[in-house]
Design a protein around this motif. Structure first.
Motif, PDB file in Angstrom:
ATOM      1  N   ALA A  71       0.827  -1.195  -0.135  1.00 23.99           N
ATOM      2  CA  ALA A  71      -0.008   0.014  -0.062  1.00 23.99           C
ATOM      3  C   ALA A  71       0.775   1.442  -0.029  1.00 23.99           C
ATOM      4  O   ALA A  71       1.666   1.139   0.751  1.00 23.99           O
ATOM      5  CB  ALA A  71      -0.863  -0.039   1.154  1.00 23.99           C
ATOM      6  N   ASP A  72       0.483   2.346  -0.826  1.00 16.97           N
ATOM      7  CA  ASP A  72       1.326   3.345  -0.829  1.00 16.97           C
ATOM      8  C   ASP A  72       1.166   4.080   0.771  1.00 16.97           C
ATOM      9  O   ASP A  72       2.142   4.706   1.057  1.00 16.97           O
ATOM     10  CB  ASP A  72       0.532   4.460  -1.681  1.00 16.97           C
ATOM     11  CG  ASP A  72       0.663   4.238  -3.209  1.00 16.97           C
ATOM     12  OD1 ASP A  72       1.816   3.836  -3.397  1.00 16.97           O
ATOM     13  OD2 ASP A  72      -0.346   3.987  -3.858  1.00 16.97           O
ATOM     14  N   THR A 111       6.013  -7.413  -6.959  1.00 18.17           N
ATOM     15  CA  THR A 111       5.643  -6.733  -8.074  1.00 18.17           C
ATOM     16  C   THR A 111       5.431  -5.290  -7.609  1.00 18.17           C
ATOM     17  O   THR A 111       4.903  -4.343  -8.350  1.00 18.17           O
ATOM     18  CB  THR A 111       4.460  -7.176  -8.753  1.00 18.17           C
ATOM     19  OG1 THR A 111       3.548  -7.436  -7.702  1.00 18.17           O
ATOM     20  CG2 THR A 111       4.856  -8.808  -9.191  1.00 18.17           C
ATOM     21  N   ALA A 112       6.101  -4.865  -6.547  1.00 19.85           N
ATOM     22  CA  ALA A 112       5.642  -3.599  -6.048  1.00 19.85           C
ATOM     23  C   ALA A 112       6.852  -2.637  -6.260  1.00 19.85           C
ATOM     24  O   ALA A 112       7.273  -1.774  -5.350  1.00 19.85           O
ATOM     25  CB  ALA A 112       5.152  -3.531  -4.623  1.00 19.85           C
ATOM     26  N   SER A 113       7.490  -2.506  -7.589  1.00 20.04           N
ATOM     27  CA  SER A 113       8.548  -1.741  -7.807  1.00 20.04           C
ATOM     28  C   SER A 113       8.408  -0.247  -7.398  1.00 20.04           C
ATOM     29  O   SER A 113       9.285   0.364  -6.715  1.00 20.04           O
ATOM     30  CB  SER A 113       8.855  -1.791  -9.078  1.00 20.04           C
ATOM     31  OG  SER A 113       9.803  -3.034  -9.190  1.00 20.04           O
ATOM     32  N   GLU A 114       7.184   0.295  -7.917  1.00 23.53           N
ATOM     33  CA  GLU A 114       6.976   1.652  -7.785  1.00 23.53           C
ATOM     34  C   GLU A 114       6.927   2.222  -6.199  1.00 23.53           C
ATOM     35  O   GLU A 114       7.751   3.162  -5.813  1.00 23.53           O
ATOM     36  CB  GLU A 114       5.712   2.252  -8.370  1.00 23.53           C
ATOM     37  CG  GLU A 114       5.316   3.430  -8.037  1.00 23.53           C
ATOM     38  CD  GLU A 114       4.147   3.937  -8.932  1.00 23.53           C
ATOM     39  OE1 GLU A 114       3.585   4.907  -8.392  1.00 23.53           O
ATOM     40  OE2 GLU A 114       3.403   3.151  -9.725  1.00 23.53           O
ATOM     41  N   GLN A 115       6.327   1.367  -5.498  1.00 23.51           N
ATOM     42  CA  GLN A 115       6.195   1.711  -4.064  1.00 23.51           C
ATOM     43  C   GLN A 115       7.369   1.645  -3.302  1.00 23.51           C
ATOM     44  O   GLN A 115       7.799   2.566  -2.485  1.00 23.51           O
ATOM     45  CB  GLN A 115       5.082   0.984  -3.329  1.00 23.51           C
ATOM     46  CG  GLN A 115       3.442   1.180  -3.955  1.00 23.51           C
ATOM     47  CD  GLN A 115       3.233   0.428  -5.131  1.00 23.51           C
ATOM     48  OE1 GLN A 115       4.133  -0.185  -5.762  1.00 23.51           O
ATOM     49  NE2 GLN A 115       1.952   0.502  -5.372  1.00 23.51           N
ATOM     50  N   PRO A 167      12.185  -6.103  -7.957  1.00 25.35           N
ATOM     51  CA  PRO A 167      11.629  -4.791  -7.549  1.00 25.35           C
ATOM     52  C   PRO A 167      12.597  -3.961  -7.216  1.00 25.35           C
ATOM     53  O   PRO A 167      13.591  -4.075  -6.584  1.00 25.35           O
ATOM     54  CB  PRO A 167      10.854  -5.208  -6.228  1.00 25.35           C
ATOM     55  CG  PRO A 167      11.281  -6.196  -5.842  1.00 25.35           C
ATOM     56  CD  PRO A 167      11.802  -7.182  -6.828  1.00 25.35           C
ATOM     57  N   GLU A 168      12.776  -2.607  -7.769  1.00 23.30           N
ATOM     58  CA  GLU A 168      13.583  -1.437  -7.712  1.00 23.30           C
ATOM     59  C   GLU A 168      13.902  -0.970  -6.239  1.00 23.30           C
ATOM     60  O   GLU A 168      13.146  -0.869  -5.532  1.00 23.30           O
ATOM     61  CB  GLU A 168      13.244  -0.466  -8.484  1.00 23.30           C
ATOM     62  CG  GLU A 168      13.179  -0.778 -10.253  1.00 23.30           C
ATOM     63  CD  GLU A 168      12.661   0.688 -10.864  1.00 23.30           C
ATOM     64  OE1 GLU A 168      12.892   1.447 -10.285  1.00 23.30           O
ATOM     65  OE2 GLU A 168      12.367   0.313 -11.838  1.00 23.30           O
TER      66      GLU A 168
END
Length: 415
Positions: A30-31, A53-57, A79-80
């Motif tokens: 969750a953001d 799969t939550a690379s952005e968060q 994930p990044e």
């Protein structure tokens, strides 16, 4: 979350557990979690059963704090920003047991920390056992060992929360087995997150006093009763809709939706619809312009791969071969129904014959305590290690069948 919170606190760590709200946050990282960690000055963020799969968060979180991911879901790329990525499905993993559940991976992290401190033990097996059965990963190899050892620990647990949970489930701890977890313990834990707050289950497992534990266990029991009522209503409606769909179009997969369904029980109902019609099913609860759903598969189909083919139609989704969750715009549901059925039709090969197998045909004299003891040693039984099924040709009915709790049949046989 409970496994790592309890385990790390016992080692002296300052742990702040965070559970996503199914209604507010949906699935995945969750953001709100990232913002929460930044506001609280957290130095290490650990995800359990999510994050692959939550690379952005996680990239946003990793800009300021260390991130550890404990997960078992499939992913396309690492994930990044994640410093430590624990997932047995990594191509470079080398770990021999790739079917651990999310809590099983977390238990490995806790074991590694113990070893770094010179402690040669297996912490957290009781909770890992519950999660392994509840997540329906195969009870083979290491998973079977986790459950077997975890059941022994659960039967004599000193933890107030787990004792209260066993009591409210009316389980004889001396005869505890995987079936008790699957049909008694896990549904009550899950009910909290489905129709209430998952925090209730977390607080119960971490409870230290018997009075607090008893109160929380009673609340879980109440929520589970409410969940059953909702489940029966949704399942009945879904099966009626599915039967009509099958009669008219005979699709390879079923996608169903309603504004009247509760998102917290659509996964349970999807499993029953899939079993009833022998094809994968996704059930969506429509909430305004957005629908939130859960999918369940059938043997021989990789559900995640079928959803990958429908990715352009979905807002977000995640899961594995047997179960998944997804969010979609309501207006796209008809297109998803057609696209998902098409993807399943291309991918699914039904190699399972419509035959019931037995493991052995027994004579009356072979049904004795020695056989029972031998069979007990083959357990615990569950997904991937089914209980043996026997037949006998010499039995006759001695006591008329009667229905127990509207769902079980009891009868007497003479051998």
């Amino acid at each position: 979350t409970a496994l790592l919170t309890r385990g790390l606190r016992r080692l002296g760590a300052n742990v702040q557990p965070f559970l996503p709200d199914r209604q507010k946050d949906g699935y995945g990282v969750a953001d709100r979690l990232v913002d929460h960690a930044a506001d609280r000055g957290v130095s290490v963020l650990i995800t359990v059963d999510t994050g692959s799969t939550a690379s952005e968060q996680l990239a946003r979180a990793a800009a300021a704090i260390d991130v550890i991911v404990c997960d078992h879901h499939r992913f396309s790329q690492r994930p990044e920003g994640v410093g430590w990525f624990l997932n047995p499905l990594r191509e470079d993993s080398g770990y021999p047991h790739s079917t651990l559940c999310g809590a099983g991976v977390a238990q490995k992290l806790l074991c590694a920390i113990h070893r770094l401190r010179g402690m040669d033990d297996q912490p957290g097996l009781d909770l890992a056992a519950i999660a392994t059965v509840a997540d329906q990963v195969p009870l083979q190899r290491e998973n079977r060992a986790i459950v077997a050892m975890g059941l022994d620990l659960l039967s004599t647990t000193p933890d107030a929360g787990l004792r209260a949970l066993l009591n409210v489930c009316r389980i004889d701890s001396q005869r505890l087995d995987a079936t008790d977890i699957g049909f008694q313990i896990a549904p009550r834990i899950n009910a909290a997150g489905r129709i209430g707050s998952a925090r209730t289950a977390l607080e119960l497992i971490l409870a230290t006093g018997p009075a607090e534990a008893h109160k929380l266990a009673a609340e879980l029991d109440r929520l589970n009763t409410e969940r059953k009522s909702l489940d029966e209503a949704v399942t009945g409606d879904a099966i009626t809709r599915a039967a009509k769909l099958v009669e008219e179009y005979d699709p390879a997969a079923l996608v169903l939706w309603s504004e009247e369904w509760h998102r917290g029980v659509v996964g349970i109902s999807a499993a029953k619809v899939a079993a009833e019609f022998g094809r994968p099913a996704i059930l969506f609860a429509c909430e305004g312009e957005v629908a939130v759903g859960s999918a369940r598969s059938v043997p021989g189909l990789d559900l995640k791969a079928a959803l990958d083919a429908c990715a352009p139609l979905l807002q977000r989704y995640g899961g594995h071969a047997a179960a998944a969750g997804a969010t979609v715009d309501v207006e796209r549901l008809p297109a998803l129904r057609e696209g998902f059925a098409g993807a399943v039709s291309k991918a699914h090969r039904d190699d399972i014959p419509a035959t019931h197998y037995v493991d052995a045909v027994l004579q009356p004299g072979e049904l004795d305590p020695r056989l029972a003891q031998f069979l007990y040693a083959l357990g615990p039984f569950g997904n991937g290690n089914p209980a043996p099924r026997f037949a006998t040709r010499s039995a006759s009915q001695s006591v008329a069948p009667r229905l127990i709790k509207d769902r079980h049949v009891r009868l007497g046989l003479s051998l």
